[in-house]
Write a protein that holds these residues in place. Structure first.
Motif, short mmCIF file in Angstrom:
data_model
loop_
_atom_site.label_atom_id
_atom_site.label_comp_id
_atom_site.label_asym_id
_atom_site.label_seq_id
_atom_site.Cartn_x
_atom_site.Cartn_y
_atom_site.Cartn_z
N GLU A 2 39.84 19.65 56.67
CA GLU A 2 40.22 20.08 55.33
C GLU A 2 41.73 19.96 55.12
OE1 GLU A 2 40.78 24.31 53.18
OE2 GLU A 2 38.83 24.01 54.13
N LEU A 3 42.50 20.27 56.13
CA LEU A 3 43.95 20.21 56.03
C LEU A 3 44.44 18.77 55.83
CD1 LEU A 3 46.43 21.96 56.06
CD2 LEU A 3 46.42 21.88 58.53
N LEU A 4 43.81 17.84 56.52
CA LEU A 4 44.17 16.43 56.37
C LEU A 4 43.87 15.95 54.95
CD1 LEU A 4 45.28 13.96 57.83
CD2 LEU A 4 42.95 13.39 58.51
N GLU A 5 42.75 16.39 54.40
CA GLU A 5 42.40 16.01 53.02
C GLU A 5 43.41 16.60 52.03
OE1 GLU A 5 40.12 13.79 52.09
OE2 GLU A 5 39.81 13.52 54.23
N ARG A 6 43.84 17.84 52.26
CA ARG A 6 44.84 18.45 51.39
C ARG A 6 46.14 17.65 51.43
NH1 ARG A 6 45.76 24.20 53.24
NH2 ARG A 6 47.57 23.98 51.89
N LEU A 7 46.52 17.20 52.63
CA LEU A 7 47.73 16.39 52.77
C LEU A 7 47.60 15.07 52.01
CD1 LEU A 7 48.62 17.05 56.50
CD2 LEU A 7 50.14 17.42 54.57
N LYS A 8 46.44 14.43 52.13
CA LYS A 8 46.23 13.16 51.44
C LYS A 8 46.27 13.35 49.93
CE LYS A 8 43.60 10.86 55.07
NZ LYS A 8 42.29 10.35 55.49
N ASP A 9 45.64 14.41 49.44
CA ASP A 9 45.66 14.69 48.00
C ASP A 9 47.08 14.97 47.52
OD1 ASP A 9 42.93 14.34 47.92
OD2 ASP A 9 42.46 16.49 47.95
N ALA A 10 47.84 15.72 48.31
CA ALA A 10 49.22 16.03 47.94
C ALA A 10 50.07 14.76 47.94
CB ALA A 10 49.80 17.06 48.91
N GLN A 11 49.77 13.85 48.86
CA GLN A 11 50.50 12.59 48.92
C GLN A 11 50.25 11.78 47.64
OE1 GLN A 11 49.45 10.09 52.24
NE2 GLN A 11 51.23 8.77 51.97
N LYS A 12 48.99 11.71 47.22
CA LYS A 12 48.67 10.99 46.00
C LYS A 12 49.35 11.62 44.78
CE LYS A 12 44.14 9.61 47.72
NZ LYS A 12 42.70 9.89 47.63
N ALA A 13 49.33 12.95 44.73
CA ALA A 13 49.95 13.65 43.60
C ALA A 13 51.47 13.41 43.58
CB ALA A 13 49.66 15.15 43.69
N ALA A 14 52.08 13.40 44.77
CA ALA A 14 53.53 13.16 44.84
C ALA A 14 53.86 11.74 44.41
CB ALA A 14 54.03 13.42 46.26
N MET A 15 52.98 10.79 44.74
CA MET A 15 53.21 9.41 44.30
C MET A 15 53.16 9.31 42.78
SD MET A 15 51.02 6.97 46.79
CE MET A 15 51.16 7.01 48.54
#
Length: 147
Positions: A2-15
């Protein structure tokens, strides 16, 4: 995971938001996680990812102290901004009273009586406290309770 998915989602949002500081920090975290996976040759659990994040925060705090002692506040501010981003993915930190209560409970649970039993106490505490408190301060509390 779940933590890895949160990081990936945050990465997309930051982009999408074009937030360079946040994006750069998240990319560094993802790189550190990927490196750990390559080194261990297995995918990391949330606890393992949490350990990577905790280590990253600790490294950055050390860097902040060095930068401030050298008078480089601009670099210290950049590290502090990265710490703020990483801490969003860490669990809520424990208060000093909660940490103290956990230490006392672990000492009682293990039946520790001297400094020789510190490893047992830390072994019980680490899974409960990982990422939620500074392990150096926890270690000092354990020493104080055992002496």
């Amino acid at each position: 995971m779940e933590l890895l998915e949160r990081l990936k989602d945050a990465q997309k949002a930051a982009m999408k938001a074009k937030d360079k500081t946040r994006l750069g920090t998240i990319r560094l975290l993802m790189s550190a996680i990927k490196q750990q996976e390559v080194d261990t040759r297995q995918s990391l659990s949330d606890e393992d990812i949490l350990a990577v994040l905790t280590k990253s925060v600790k490294q950055r705090r050390d860097s902040v102290a060095q930068y401030q002692s050298a008078g480089r506040d601009d670099l210290a501010d950049a590290e502090l901004a990265e710490i703020a981003v990483i801490e969003e993915f860490l669990p809520q930190p424990l208060s000093e009273a909660e940490v103290d209560a956990l230490v006392k409970a672990a000492v009682e649970k293990t039946g520790a009586a001297s400094m020789q039993d510190m490893g047992k106490v830390m072994g019980v505490l680490k899974p409960q406290i990982q990422g939620r408190a500074d392990m150096g301060k926890v270690s000092q509390l354990v020493k104080a309770n055992l002496s």
